[in-house]
Enzyme design. Structure first.
Site, mmCIF file in Angstrom:
data_model
loop_
_atom_site.group_PDB
_atom_site.id
_atom_site.type_symbol
_atom_site.label_atom_id
_atom_site.label_comp_id
_atom_site.label_asym_id
_atom_site.label_seq_id
_atom_site.Cartn_x
_atom_site.Cartn_y
_atom_site.Cartn_z
ATOM 1 C CD GLU A 1 -1.490 -2.462 1.567
ATOM 2 O OE1 GLU A 1 -0.371 -2.534 2.136
ATOM 3 O OE2 GLU A 1 -2.179 -3.470 1.311
ATOM 4 C CG HIS B 1 -14.035 -3.880 2.303
ATOM 5 N ND1 HIS B 1 -14.090 -3.551 0.970
ATOM 6 C CD2 HIS B 1 -14.433 -5.167 2.384
ATOM 7 C CE1 HIS B 1 -14.489 -4.605 0.273
ATOM 8 N NE2 HIS B 1 -14.722 -5.596 1.108
#
Lengths: 278, 313
Positions: free
Chosen positions: B56, B107
């Protein structure tokens, strides 16, 4: 490389080093060691390699240079000033409130700075993004980056290393300023990074080891990188931290301490040229 | 649009629309493209999609570099990884240089469900809201999500877009008028102002129905732009109603409740109750069970409204 070019680059590098010392002395803080170790690589790039237009810093076709080890900002600023992106006088405002020259490079404040860096590990990923965009747009500009050997301890470097070879970024050439020292001591003691060349090779990079203070080797490596297709290139440049100033060379203490006025005068005397009177 | 739509699904569809309209839109993901719904864009525009693997930090840094070269990157992963793992890349590589990256994090919140507390970001709004230059959007349903994606593309600068996993009620018609930076007044009443964001907007509307049955007329305001907060609308309704309830699928610290409390404390202090996750971590369960267990329901909002109305002078 002919003798004339060598002399020209050596003289430019000396000018950059003098600027670095003066800037840091004026600022009273900053990072001499890593600026001086990177000075020859930065000189070669800005005065022989990069396709730039100082009057049009946002020229879309320009080559990009990302100084991932952003604490070497004085080396970058000195090169940008000498290339005409802003007046040389601006350099003496380094790290001061009224200046556009931040402690670490800020692409929004300083003309010619391609990426805001300084938090180690982040510049290589940004260079990857620029190289990907170049591929996507079928542009022929090249992307260069400079990382530090201490910086290799950051995880993001290896995330970016994987991605650059995965996406076959052969328009990306990265220099490792391998000076062997970091803030807390020799890199080998703080966190072993060896075997460096094998690491980058195993990440499927084209690896070229050179002496980072030899202009012939720097330019030859850049040419080899340009001709190497299908892989990004890592030029592992062995350097001397504090290069050019005898009392700063290979001395851990000169990572993040500015010279006093007396030390600066001594350093400038070693670097030659006109003495600086204040 | 159907009766229930996950905001992540609406995001996936919106990417196809903005991808067609803007050739400079590119999408990056971190090995979650089937879950974040960027896979549809990847299929339609494979050359403009970059899977960065489970990395990420590099996802955000590469997006920054693409933006510096003129692209409009959408970087997607789960909210916990985007704002947690890659916080400093968002701060220093994206927001500090004001690069045109759209961080679309799915999410978010408790409704991740069964994966449990490790994956339920309930602090992401607080983290993102504290970063200068960053616009923070939390759409309430599928319709608003699509409009938020279009607004994000048209906005020059970094945006954090908070999206959810489960299908949630569609509350807006296609004619819903979304404007970045403006809170939308969905219902007007004088007794209490219910300021909600994300999936709590539909719960706030239900709560207003419950309260109306008891003679408590509530205003319902959808605060989908958390930053910059529409202080004018917030203060106007606080003044008019004299009591405020905030509702969010997020920690009561630092999110919508925090932002509203800051604005009101300086401009118009009135009795206020924050409905949200009460500074605890989540756990495994179905989304419905978790919303019930943590008090993120219309009943909780109505209860908070009754309590805050009693505190009015």
């Amino acid at each position: 490389m002919d003798e004339e070019t060598r002399k020209y680059l050596e003289e430019k590098a000396r000018t950059l080093r003098r600027h670095i010392i003066r800037m840091l002395a004026e600022a009273g803080s900053g990072h001499p060691g890593g600026s001086l170790s990177a000075a020859d690589i930065v000189t070669a790039l800005y005065f022989r390699v990069l396709r730039l237009d100082p009057r049009n810093p946002a020229w879309p076709e320009r080559d990009r240079f990302v100084l991932s080890k952003g604490h070497a900002a004085p080396a970058l600023y000195a090169a940008l000033a000498e290339r005409g992106f802003f007046p040389v006088e601006d350099l003496w405002g380094l790290r001061k409130l009224s200046s556009h020259l931040q402690g670490h490079p800020d692409m929004r404040k300083t003309p010619g700075v391609e990426a805001s860096t300084g938090s180690l590990g982040q510049g290589l990923a940004m260079a990857n993004g620029m190289a990907l965009a170049g591929k996507l747009d079928r542009k022929d500009y090249r992307v260069y980056a400079l990382i530090g050997d201490g910086e290799m301890e950051e995880g993001e470097i290896w995330e970016a290393a994987m991605a650059a070879s995965h996406y076959r970024l052969d328009n990306l050439t990265v220099f490792l300023d391998y000076n062997g020292l970091q803030i807390d001591g020799p890199t080998s003691q703080v966190m072993s990074t060896e075997p460096v060349e094998e690491k980058w090779r195993s990440f499927r990079w084209n690896v070229i080891p050179i002496d980072g203070h030899d202009f012939g080797q720097i330019l030859t490596a850049i040419e080899q990188a340009r001709e190497h297709l299908g892989q990004p290139t890592m030029i592992v440049a062995r350097t001397i931290k504090g290069k050019g100033v005898s009392f700063m060379e290979n001395a851990v203490g000169w990572h993040g301490n500015a010279p006093t006025r007396e030390q600066a005068q001594k350093a400038l005397a070693e670097l030659g040229g006109e003495p600086v009177s204040e | 649009m159907g009766k229930n739509v996950a905001t992540r699904d609406a995001y996936g569809e919106a990417l196809l629309e903005v991808g067609a309209a803007y050739p400079e839109v590119v999408v990056l993901d971190a090995d979650l493209s089937k879950s974040t719904k960027t896979a549809k864009f990847a299929e339609r525009y494979p050359e403009r999609f970059f899977n960065m693997g489970i990395a990420e930090q590099n996802l955000m840094g590469t997006a920054a570099g693409l933006a510096a070269a003129g692209k409009i990157p959408f970087a997607s992963t789960f909210a916990i990884f985007a704002t947690g793992r890659a916080f400093e890349q968002i701060r220093n590589s994206i927001a500090y240089p004001h690069l045109n990256v759209k961080i679309a994090a799915t999410h978010a919140g408790l409704t991740v469900g069964e994966d449990g507390g490790s994956h339920q970001a309930t602090e992401d709004i607080a983290i993102m809201r504290a970063i200068p230059n960053l616009t923070v959007l939390v759409p309430a349903d599928g319709v608003e999500t699509k409009k938020a994606v279009w607004a994000a593309v048209r906005h020059q600068g970094p945006v954090y877009l908070r999206l959810g996993r489960p299908a949630v009620p569609v509350i807006f018609g296609e004619d819903y008028d979304f404007a970045l930076g403006r809170a939308a007044v969905l219902r007007e009443g004088d007794k209490v102002a219910l300021l909600a964001t994300g999936i709590m907007v539909s719960e706030a509307l239900k709560a207003a129905d419950l309260l109306a049955g008891e003679g408590i007329e509530a205003s319902v305001i959808n605060v989908s732009t958390i930053k910059p907060l529409d202080v004018e609308t917030v203060v106007t309704f606080a003044r008019r109603c004299g009591a405020v309830v905030t509702a969010e699928e997020h920690n009561i610290l630092g999110g919508l409740g925090g932002a509203v409390a800051e604005a009101l404390a300086e401009n118009c202090p009135v009795p206020m109750v924050r409905v949200g996750v009460r500074d605890v971590f989540g756990r495994s369960g179905t989304p419905e069970e978790l919303l019930q267990a943590y008090g993120l329901t219309a009943d909780s909002i109505a209860g908070a409204a009754r309590a805050v109305v009693r505190r009015k002078g």
